[in-house]
Design a protein around this motif. Structure first.
Motif, short mmCIF file in Angstrom:
data_model
loop_
_atom_site.label_atom_id
_atom_site.label_comp_id
_atom_site.label_asym_id
_atom_site.label_seq_id
_atom_site.Cartn_x
_atom_site.Cartn_y
_atom_site.Cartn_z
N GLU A 181 0.83 -1.20 0.00
CA GLU A 181 0.00 0.00 0.00
C GLU A 181 0.87 1.26 0.00
O GLU A 181 0.60 2.21 -0.73
N ARG A 182 1.93 1.23 0.80
CA ARG A 182 2.84 2.39 0.83
C ARG A 182 3.56 2.56 -0.50
O ARG A 182 3.79 3.67 -0.95
N GLU A 201 1.05 4.30 -2.55
CA GLU A 201 0.70 5.67 -2.16
C GLU A 201 1.89 6.60 -2.17
O GLU A 201 1.80 7.73 -2.64
N GLU A 202 3.05 6.12 -1.62
CA GLU A 202 4.19 7.03 -1.49
C GLU A 202 5.06 7.01 -2.74
O GLU A 202 5.75 7.97 -3.03
#
Lengths: 355, 282
Positions: free
Chosen positions: B205-206, B209-210
């Motif tokens: 997920e990171r 997102e990032e």
């Protein structure tokens, strides 16, 4: 400590990594250095000791200022060529062993897996039986051709039906099948003809004895090219050791790496077998010993395996000359007699790595 | 790892555009996949959109992993094509593909004694050549990939001595160091306990997102798939049965059809995504 001017402190992880990276590098450099020293000692021993006892002062003068005495001739025309051949063949066998284990990811793989030894043996027997070849010089070409033909046949058999080149398992199966077939044919011929049997059994015991400079000259280029290809594929072998899928997704052409690997193994193991007859064990055991200090990085593992192969082969040859005076024990026999117990001890002491 | 040349390269090409104007990064066009005579997947179409996390779900043997291998050019379709940014992936140099697209197979193994740092460093392979073995960029990318997954302290530890969760983080670090903005993961949570499954998926997920990574992963756990993916692709017997947002895909009729499972679908009290409560297989 003054506030506001705190020095930049590297993170513990970063510092630790730098330090232990250095220690790993140091361990590898020390290991390689030790192997070089051992090789020099083995070369000196191989020149100095033999079935004929020659004082060290005579050895030295034979090397730097020969005067044509009997000792000089023994040293210069027997021991020096024999030592050169031992270094060449040892490097070739050590490297070929590391390559075949890397390509198959099988720690028990041996260069003979590709059918190189039996291919060479079969062609030598045909050379003796059909063409009446009886000199070592003549055997070399038959043996080398046999090694080539066998490994190409194994490669083609192993690729048949598969997608995108041979897999380690299909190669090993094809190699085993072809070796059985050829060994049956060899047995058939030497059973029919005892003269062939007599000539063959001397070739079949791997030995450095009786080979003159011409033999080394015949195989040196195969081995040199094999060494260069082997060292060039070290980074690719590193990637391949993560598994074929990972290697391919990292953009490596697995097929090309395999083909280059098989070419290198054939040149190295074929060249060695052509020059000295089949010599087992070196290719199997050397990579295991070397891994203890190089770890699984082939850029270090390959050169170190070559060096240790040379050290091991020369040492076994010297031992064979000393234990059976006034005769001598062939290096292939010495390696089997000393090597097997040593290998068992190695296996018992530390578990064999998975690669 | 700043927005890099690879992303720019992707934008140069004539990438197809999806229905809502989002760029299609990977497209399967009528692909037939199989091993030898056996056809596993036939006539399948799929678009993977830029900036999405797609989870492929389905029963064992439905062809999920086979599809993922084809998307990652590890398996060549016997019919149809896979397009990467609009170009046929089989016709692109494999090393060039490797700068855009990374793939982690299921449960990869590292040779014994290989350190985490060395494993991650091997992710730099596509950026190296015989004349340029190791550069400052490589060093930086490796250090950052280690730090980002929180395993800098483990850099000198052999991979084989790590726990399952740490090991998976090491492999993801390697894929991160490869610097591709497309990442294919084949069951990244296999053999992990629930806490470590969640940990790995939070990492994914990171990444999304990032780092703006586009991710396609094969997952077994429907609830985790519904929570961590924004698109689900449900497969059965080599074809796609449904695809779309988790809430549209995870329905009681679909579970019955695809998995042969009677289940209640309720709302996940934490994430608001669908939550499967099995009733039985009849």
């Amino acid at each position: 400590m003054t506030v506001g001017s705190a020095p930049v402190v590297p993170t513990a992880g970063g510092r630790g990594r730098a330090r232990s990276k250095r220690s790993l590098r140091r361990r590898r450099l020390i290991g390689l250095g030790a192997l070089l020293v051992l090789l020099v000692l083995a070369v000196l021993a191989s020149i100095a000791f033999g079935t004929k006892v020659i004082p060290l002062s005579h050895v030295w003068s034979a090397l730097v200022a020969p005067t044509g005495t009997e000792d000089d001739i023994v040293i210069r025309s027997l021991r020096v060529p024999r030592t050169v051949l031992g270094v060449l063949v040892g490097i070739a066998l050590g490297l070929a062993g590391a390559l075949i284990q890397g390509h198959t990811r099988n720690p028990l793989a041996d260069p003979g897996l590709l059918g190189v030894n039996m291919g060479a043996a079969f062609f030598v027997v045909v050379g003796i039986y059909v063409f009446g070849v009886t000199t070592l010089f003549g055997y070399v070409w038959f043996a080398f051709a046999g090694a080539m033909v066998a490994s190409v046949a194994v490669f083609l058999l192993g690729s048949a039906g598969g997608r995108g080149g041979p897999t380690p398992v299909s190669l090993a199966l094809a190699g085993a099948a072809l070796s059985f077939l050829l060994s049956g044919l060899v047995s058939a011929i030497i059973l029919i003809d005892t003269d062939t049997l007599d000539a063959y059994r001397f070739w079949n015991v791997g030995s450095l004895a009786g080979r003159d400079t011409a033999v080394a000259g015949q195989v040196v280029w195969f081995i040199v090219i094999g060494v260069l290809i082997a060292l060039a594929t070290a980074p690719a072998l590193n990637t391949l050791s993560l598994g074929e899928d990972v290697a391919r997704s990292l953009g490596q052409s697995v097929r090309r790496t395999r083909v280059l690997g098989i070419v290198a193994i054939t040149l190295l193991a074929g060249g060695a077998t052509a020059a000295c007859g089949p010599i087992g064990f070196v290719g199997l055991v050397v990579p295991h010993v070397v891994r203890a200090f190089t770890g699984p990085d082939y850029r270090w593992l390959l050169p170190a395996s070559g060096l240790l192969g040379a050290v091991l082969l020369l040492t076994a040859d010297v031992v064979g000359r000393l234990v059976a005076r006034p005769g001598e024990l062939q290096v292939g026999i010495v390696l089997a007699l000393i090597g097997a117990p040593f290998f068992i001890a190695l296996v018992r002491r530390r578990k064999l790595v998975t690669i | 790892m700043t927005p890099n040349a690879e992303t720019a390269l992707a934008e140069d090409t004539q990438a197809p555009v999806g229905p809502d104007g989002t760029r299609v990064r990977l497209r399967a066009e009528g692909v037939r996949l199989g091993y030898g005579e056996r056809v596993v997947v036939d006539d399948l179409d799929l678009d993977v959109l830029q900036g999405t996390v797609t989870a492929v779900i389905g029963p064992n043997g439905c062809g999920k992993s086979t599809l993922l291998r084809a998307l990652g050019r590890l398996l060549r379709p016997t019919r149809g094509h896979v397009l990467l940014d609009g170009r046929k992936i089989d016709e692109m140099p494999t090393k060039q593909v490797a700068t855009v697209l990374g793939l982690l197979p299921q449960a990869p193994t590292a040779p014994e004694g290989l350190t985490v740092g060395d494993l991650v460093a091997r992710g730099r392979h596509p950026h190296q050549a015989w004349y340029r073995q190791w550069s400052g960029d490589d060093e930086e990318a490796v250090a950052e990939a280690l730090a980002w997954t929180g395993i800098s302290d483990l850099a000198e530890r052999p991979v084989d001595e790590l726990s399952g969760g740490q090991r998976q983080r090491a492999w993801i670090s390697m894929a991160l160091a490869q610097g591709t903005d497309l990442l294919l993961l084949d069951e990244p949570t296999t053999f992990l306990d629930l806490a470590h499954q969640v940990e790995v998926l939070e990492l994914v997920e990171r990444l999304h997102e990032e780092r703006g990574r586009t991710v396609v992963m094969v997952l077994h756990d429907l609830n985790l798939a519904a929570r961590y993916a924004d698109r689900l692709v449900a497969m059965k017997a080599g074809r796609i049965v449904a695809q779309g947002e988790p809430a549209d895909v995870i329905t009681e009729p679909l579970l019955r059809e695809v998995f042969g499972l009677e289940a209640k679908v309720i709302t996940d009290p934490v994430a608001g995504t669908p939550l499967v409560v099995p009733v039985g297989t009849r």
